[in-house]
Enzyme design. Structure first.
Site, PDB file in Angstrom:
ATOM      1  N   ASP A   1       0.871  -1.173   0.000  1.00 16.54           N
ATOM      2  CA  ASP A   1       0.000   0.000   0.000  1.00 16.54           C
ATOM      3  C   ASP A   1       0.912   1.229   0.000  1.00 16.54           C
ATOM      4  O   ASP A   1       2.137   1.122  -0.153  1.00 16.54           O
ATOM      5  CB  ASP A   1      -1.002  -0.034   1.165  1.00 16.54           C
ATOM      6  CG  ASP A   1      -0.359   0.207   2.528  1.00 16.54           C
ATOM      7  OD1 ASP A   1       0.883   0.292   2.602  1.00 16.54           O
ATOM      8  OD2 ASP A   1      -1.102   0.302   3.526  1.00 16.54           O
TER       9      ASP A   1
ATOM     10  N   CYS B   1       3.101  -3.158   4.075  1.00 20.13           N
ATOM     11  CA  CYS B   1       2.216  -2.058   4.465  1.00 20.13           C
ATOM     12  C   CYS B   1       2.910  -1.328   5.618  1.00 20.13           C
ATOM     13  O   CYS B   1       4.122  -1.488   5.816  1.00 20.13           O
ATOM     14  CB  CYS B   1       0.805  -2.538   4.806  1.00 20.13           C
ATOM     15  SG  CYS B   1       0.654  -3.662   6.204  1.00 20.13           S
TER      16      CYS B   1
ATOM     17  N   THR C   1       2.548  -1.595   8.958  1.00 22.86           N
ATOM     18  CA  THR C   1       2.930  -2.502  10.044  1.00 22.86           C
ATOM     19  C   THR C   1       3.220  -3.927   9.573  1.00 22.86           C
ATOM     20  O   THR C   1       3.816  -4.713  10.319  1.00 22.86           O
ATOM     21  CB  THR C   1       1.796  -2.612  11.072  1.00 22.86           C
ATOM     22  OG1 THR C   1       0.631  -3.114  10.375  1.00 22.86           O
ATOM     23  CG2 THR C   1       1.477  -1.263  11.700  1.00 22.86           C
ATOM     24  N   GLY C   2       2.725  -4.296   8.415  1.00 19.69           N
ATOM     25  CA  GLY C   2       2.774  -5.689   7.943  1.00 19.69           C
ATOM     26  C   GLY C   2       1.596  -6.495   8.457  1.00 19.69           C
ATOM     27  O   GLY C   2       1.340  -7.600   7.974  1.00 19.69           O
TER      28      GLY C   2
ATOM     29  N   GLY D   1      -1.849  -5.692   8.527  1.00 21.69           N
ATOM     30  CA  GLY D   1      -3.015  -5.721   7.635  1.00 21.69           C
ATOM     31  C   GLY D   1      -2.781  -6.673   6.473  1.00 21.69           C
ATOM     32  O   GLY D   1      -3.657  -7.495   6.138  1.00 21.69           O
TER      33      GLY D   1
ATOM     34  N   HIS E   1       9.994 -24.283   8.907  1.00 23.67           N
ATOM     35  CA  HIS E   1       8.969 -24.988   9.685  1.00 23.67           C
ATOM     36  C   HIS E   1       7.550 -24.812   9.148  1.00 23.67           C
ATOM     37  O   HIS E   1       6.735 -25.716   9.289  1.00 23.67           O
ATOM     38  CB  HIS E   1       8.990 -24.503  11.143  1.00 23.67           C
ATOM     39  CG  HIS E   1      10.212 -24.924  11.888  1.00 23.67           C
ATOM     40  ND1 HIS E   1      10.265 -24.973  13.261  1.00 23.67           N
ATOM     41  CD2 HIS E   1      11.442 -25.329  11.460  1.00 23.67           C
ATOM     42  CE1 HIS E   1      11.468 -25.375  13.645  1.00 23.67           C
ATOM     43  NE2 HIS E   1      12.203 -25.587  12.567  1.00 23.67           N
TER      44      HIS E   1
ATOM     45  N   HIS F   1       7.306 -31.292  10.009  1.00 25.87           N
ATOM     46  CA  HIS F   1       6.714 -29.993   9.678  1.00 25.87           C
ATOM     47  C   HIS F   1       5.705 -30.124   8.540  1.00 25.87           C
ATOM     48  O   HIS F   1       4.713 -29.402   8.502  1.00 25.87           O
ATOM     49  CB  HIS F   1       7.803 -28.985   9.323  1.00 25.87           C
ATOM     50  CG  HIS F   1       8.806 -28.782  10.420  1.00 25.87           C
ATOM     51  ND1 HIS F   1       8.445 -28.285  11.649  1.00 25.87           N
ATOM     52  CD2 HIS F   1      10.134 -29.047  10.476  1.00 25.87           C
ATOM     53  CE1 HIS F   1       9.528 -28.233  12.423  1.00 25.87           C
ATOM     54  NE2 HIS F   1      10.559 -28.701  11.740  1.00 25.87           N
TER      55      HIS F   1
HETATM   56  C1  RB5 Z   1      -2.024   2.684   6.443  1.00 25.90           C
HETATM   57  O1  RB5 Z   1      -2.099   3.883   7.160  1.00 25.90           O
HETATM   58  C2  RB5 Z   1      -1.852   1.509   7.405  1.00 25.90           C
HETATM   59  O2  RB5 Z   1      -3.018   1.326   8.135  1.00 25.90           O
HETATM   60  C3  RB5 Z   1      -1.474   0.265   6.659  1.00 25.90           C
HETATM   61  O3  RB5 Z   1      -0.323   0.495   5.929  1.00 25.90           O
HETATM   62  C4  RB5 Z   1      -1.173  -0.986   7.477  1.00 25.90           C
HETATM   63  O4  RB5 Z   1      -0.251  -0.707   8.475  1.00 25.90           O
HETATM   64  C5  RB5 Z   1      -2.316  -1.753   7.930  1.00 25.90           C
HETATM   65  O5  RB5 Z   1      -2.180  -2.795   8.575  1.00 25.90           O
END
Ligand code: RB5
Length: 150
Positions: free
Chosen positions: A8, A65, A67-68, A70, A98, A133
């Site tokens: 994103d 994204c 945080t990774g 989403g 694994h 595994h």
């Molecule tokens: C975008 O602002 C943010 O919500 C997205 O990149 C991500 O971190 C969602 O999990």
């Protein structure tokens, strides 16, 4: 090795760095977007990459994204996808050895590009150990051990 990659807006710049790394290593990839830092919805891109991997068109997927998290949630909704959110090399290695993870998700607001590239490198170069595994991974997909069979 063929890689599906997507992000994103929050992951756009890191995705571009990862693409440069893949090109430098001669690793084939397809970019599912986004194609600028303009705001987009991560589920649209996460689903496209995960579906491409699950359909067999790609060996691995990489999703970025903020945080990774989403991207990980989205990708893991697609049958046959085992997405791993990794912010260290140990986890990236274990996710392959694994869990036979087929999608890596990264948070561009969590780690820097240097570490992210190391994680990508480990994820793409580490094999699945199989054995006990393989039995466990088969159980993820249901009693039949294959997507859609229960
Ligand atoms: C975008 O602002 C943010 O919500 C997205 O990149 C991500 O971190 C969602 O999990």
């Amino acid at each position: 090795m063929k890689v599906a990659i997507g992000s994103d807006h929050a992951g756009f710049h890191l995705k571009e760095e990862i693409k440069a790394f893949l090109s430098g290593k001669g690793i084939e990839f397809k970019d599912f977007g986004c194609h600028s830092p303009e705001s987009v919805d991560y589920p649209d891109i996460g689903k496209a990459v995960a579906t491409g991997v699950a359909a067999g068109g790609f060996d691995r997927g990489i999703l970025v994204c903020g945080t990774g998290i989403g991207m990980s949630i989205v990708a893991n909704k697609v049958p046959g996808i085992r997405a791993a959110l990794c912010h260290d090399e140990f986890s990236a290695r274990a996710s392959r050895q694994h869990n036979d993870a087929n999608v890596l998700t990264l948070g561009a607001r969590v780690i820097g590009p240097g570490l992210a590239i190391e994680i990508v490198s480990v994820f793409l170069s580490t094999g699945f150990e199989g054995g006990r595994h393989a039995r466990r991974v088969a159980k993820i997909e249901g009693p039949g051990g294959a997507p859609g069979i229960c």
